[in-house]
Design a protein around this motif. Structure first.
Motif: not given
Lengths: 561, 247
Positions: A6, A14, A17, A98, B82-84, B86-89, B93-94, B97-98, B100-101, B129, B131
């Motif tokens: 994963v 990434q 992207g 982070r 503070q939401p995190y 991935y800027e390039k996802l 896709e995010f 990922f979650m 699948r995790m 994206l 970002e």
């Protein structure tokens, strides 16, 4: 689904992207970055190729031994640099990022997060090694007319080799974090005792005499080899890599396999140790590090204000305030401070050891040549420092920029503060190194003065360039300095800085060459022609400082925040 | 459910959380209030396993949060202040990922993404994206990612920070819906109207100590103030002016 898979897919996504964003950049930017990257690679290759050719022509009988020592030194330097840089990067990545905090809240094993961040840090810290090591090894291979299998073997050997210092660096980061959370004050006290001892030993070594020998004669070569025997210690991974490369060149494939497997076994072992430590302690360490300092009171740092008032009272008050703010932030950020100390410390280590190679006993012309090579190395360090710390300064104000935007202070003062910070920092480092190098080489006072003055000029030029371009190409959306530096402005800054130092050091060396001409390199004699290059270097430095600063100031003053 | 027993957390010499004990049953929305630096975020971070307590115990759905941390984290979802992302996802896709995790099946992930995309009105930007997202868009994606695996415990830190009035209404409905489903919801917030509208019970922290616990009506009685939550809160935390900052 397996957590490692994963996380691997996450990295791939990434990367996709990033490539997508990269395509949105202007073609000019891509062209400039790629062209200069290739030129830089080709320049390095050419330099190494000529170096290897020089050794083969000058001392053909000793060439194999010298190559062996060169490789030993090269791989050992890479090993040390990679260990240090990976330690610093891993610390930031494992404990400050982070993303790590986000991943640690997910249902994946802690050691998987550790492994993911380890490989990320390793690839981040070792790509430059591949980039810089490439021309060195290719130049050697071409000179020795090695077969294609030699280059393929190099890649196979390189991967486990970079993993060992990477894993040692991360182990160091874990250990240091553990010690820091428990014995921070004690460690500080020990450093305060040890530092003067190291300084005293270093200075006494500076003043130590050495046996006189002519450069490149057999005694000198023997002395150098004697000093460098440590690079062939059989327990060093750099030695195993060195042996692997030599075996690959001589097509002794069984030996190559032995050294390669030795590297791989040790790489996996060190990584496994880190992995097991992470399984047991990483989460606890993360928590401990984020639980430090709630009760710690930080002194207002009035001493910095007073020192700046005494030393730089002629600067405007607002400029001094910005200067004090930047100095405080720099000194309180262990990662920035660590990177700075590693870069400057390594150069000092080299300079302190100059007499170990008997350079101080050579003819003046040789000593001047070495002094100028040292100036080049110092200037390259300055370029690295300015690219890493000075150029991104304005961008790093980022989300906090509204503070600067609303205070009743002109934006010129903000820029002046950044410029003063850069100039003070860079000139203290560079003039100190130039003085140390001149002292170790026993140069006449007049030449020491010239060297220090040139470093001051280079500091002025690089400071103006980095602050000016930083104001011209700010990126307020990015918090990561490495990404700001990797942008177009950062790349342009690096390229122009490199061009500037080549011209400044080259110009000064022509001037000094003219001073030495009259006596055939034995002593300095006055020559009116030498004024031309010196004056040209002064004008060049002033122009390199002034024009980017003016352009940056113009852009920054009308920037909408 | 969440059970916190005698939790203590120190930063250096200072106590951030002082012998905190709580129990939040399934289907309850519990709101933790407190002035700045009272220890709310520290408590949240201990609950989600980021920080480790100096002493005391946290139990999530009957599992010890420290010794069975992975199993605990499978049951929990966390929405940070503070939401995190991935800027390039992209947002999609995010979420993938979650999913699948949390070892969800691929078809289940796709269906859940579609469902959440409609619920949080994300269709317009989910394939861009991240970002390019605003703070509110990021918070919507983060909320969705937390709900992907239908958690048994939902921990939310300052949920209303980035939302517009429509988004805020959505969050309130969503917290109520999650509680109806049987999820134990732990909300740390300064938003008193959210608490008034949704919380079954309220806890007030001051200097790391739980100084009040109960329903809104019980707190009114305890404070002797028959008014809105704002007045009750101010009365109960009156001595707190100029408190210390921890988080």
């Amino acid at each position: 689904m397996n957590s490692a898979r994963v996380l691997f897919e996450l990295k791939c996504c990434q990367l996709k992207g990033r490539l997508q964003s990269f395509r949105e950049h202007s073609y000019l930017k891509i062209f400039v970055v790629t062209t200069f990257g290739l030129l830089f690679w080709a320049g390095l290759f050419w330099m190494f190729y000529l170096g290897f050719e020089f050794i083969r022509d000058r001392v053909p009988d000793q060439a194999a031994i010298i190559h062996h020592f060169l490789f030993g030194l090269f791989f050992l330097s890479l090993f040390v640099l990679l260990t240090l840089s990976n330690g610093l990067i891993s610390y930031a990545s494992l404990f400050r990022a982070r993303e790590t905090a986000f991943l640690l809240t997910g249902p994946i094993p802690t050691e998987s997060v550790f492994a993911y961040k380890f490989f990320e840090s390793l690839s981040f810290s070792s790509w430059a090694v591949l980039f810089l090591g490439g021309p060195f090894l290719v130049a050697y291979g071409l000179g020795e007319m090695a077969s294609v299998s030699f280059y393929l073997t190099l890649i196979l050997l390189f991967l486990p080799f970079v993993m060992i210092p990477g894993a040692l660096g991360v182990l160091g980061a874990l250990l240091l974090s553990s010690v820091l959370t428990r014995y921070r004050r004690g460690l500080l006290r020990i450093s305060m005792v040890l530092l003067p001892i190291v300084l005293v030993v270093g200075v006494s070594k500076m003043l130590e005499g050495n046996r006189q020998a002519d450069l490149f004669d057999s005694i000198w070569v023997q002395q150098v080899f004697q000093k460098l025997t440590f690079v062939h210690h059989p327990l060093l991974p750099s030695y195993w890599m060195n042996q692997g490369v030599v075996s690959a060149r001589e097509q002794r494939w069984v030996d190559v396999a032995f050294w390669g497997l030795l590297l791989l076994a040790n790489a996996l072992f060190v990584f496994q140790v880190g992995f097991l430590i992470a399984r047991g302690y990483y989460r606890t360490l993360w928590s401990s590090i984020h639980s430090i300092g709630g009760s710690r009171r930080v002194r207002a740092g009035l001493r910095i204000d007073r020192l700046l008032e005494i030393g730089f009272g002629y600067l405007r008050r607002q400029t001094r305030l910005f200067l004090a703010k930047d100095i405080r932030i720099f000194l309180r950020d262990p990662i920035q401070l660590g990177q700075f100390l590693v870069l400057v410390g390594l150069l000092w280590l080299y300079i302190i050891n100059l007499r170990a190679l008997s350079y101080d006993g050579q003819r003046l012309s040789w000593r001047v040549l070495i002094a100028f090579l040292n100036l080049g190395a110092t200037s390259l360090t300055l370029t690295t420092l300015s690219s890493r710390f000075v150029f991104p300064m304005l961008s790093l104000e980022g989300q906090r920029f509204w503070v600067l935007g609303v205070v009743p202070v002109s934006r010129d003062s903000i820029l002046a503060g950044k410029f003063a910070f850069s100039l003070i920092g860079l000139s203290v480092v560079s003039v100190g190194l130039a003085f140390g190098s001149s002292a170790m080489l026993r140069l006449p006072w007049s030449l020491t003065g010239i060297q220090c003055f040139v470093m001051l000029l280079v500091s002025v030029g690089i400071s103006g360039l980095s602050v000016g371009l930083g104001a011209l190409y700010p990126d307020f959306h990015e918090d990561d300095p490495s990404k700001i530096v990797a942008g177009f402005g950062g790349t342009l800054n690096l390229i122009l800085s490199l061009g500037f130092i080549v011209m400044a050091i080259g110009g000064t060396s022509i001037g000094v060459h003219l001073l030495l001409l009259g006596t055939g390199g034995r002593s300095l004699t006055w020559n009116p022609w030498c004024l031309i290059p010196f004056v040209a270097v002064i004008f060049l430095s002033v122009a390199t400082c002034f024009f980017p600063l003016r352009m940056g100031r113009k852009h920054f003053s009308c920037l909408e925040l | 459910m969440i059970r916190i027993e005698e939790l203590v957390k120190r930063y250096g010499g200072k106590i951030a959380v002082d012998h905190l004990s709580l129990e939040i049953p399934p289907g309850e929305i519990f709101a933790l209030l407190g002035p700045n630096g009272a220890g709310k975020t520290t408590t949240v971070k201990i609950l989600v396993g980021l920080l480790q307590a100096c002493s005391g115990r946290v139990e999530i759905c009957g599992l010890d949060a420290r010794s069975e941390s992975i199993r605990t984290r499978r049951k929990i979802a966390y929405v940070p202040d503070q939401p995190y992302l991935y800027e390039k996802l992209t947002g999609r896709e995010f979420l993938l990922f979650m999913g699948r995790m949390f070892e969800m099946k691929e078809e289940e992930i796709s269906a859940r993404i579609d469902e959440l995309s409609i619920l949080f009105e994300m269709e317009g930007f989910l394939d861009q994206l991240s970002e390019n997202y605003s703070h509110g868009m990021k918070q919507r994606v983060v909320f969705s990612s937390a709900l992907m695996h239908r958690p048994e415990v939902l921990v939310v830190d300052e949920p209303m920070v980035a939302f517009d009035p429509r988004g805020a209404r959505l969050v309130k409905d969503l917290l109520l819906e999650e509680a109806r489903r049987g999820c134990a919801v732990f909300v740390s917030t300064h938003s008193l109207d959210l608490v008034e509208e949704t919380a079954n019970r309220i806890g007030i922290l001051r200097g790391g100590r739980l100084i009040a616990l109960g329903t809104f009506e019980e707190l009114q009685k305890e404070s002797g103030v028959d008014a809105r939550l704002e007045d009750v809160f101010l009365e109960l935390t009156r001595e707190e002016a100029g408190g210390n900052e921890f988080c």
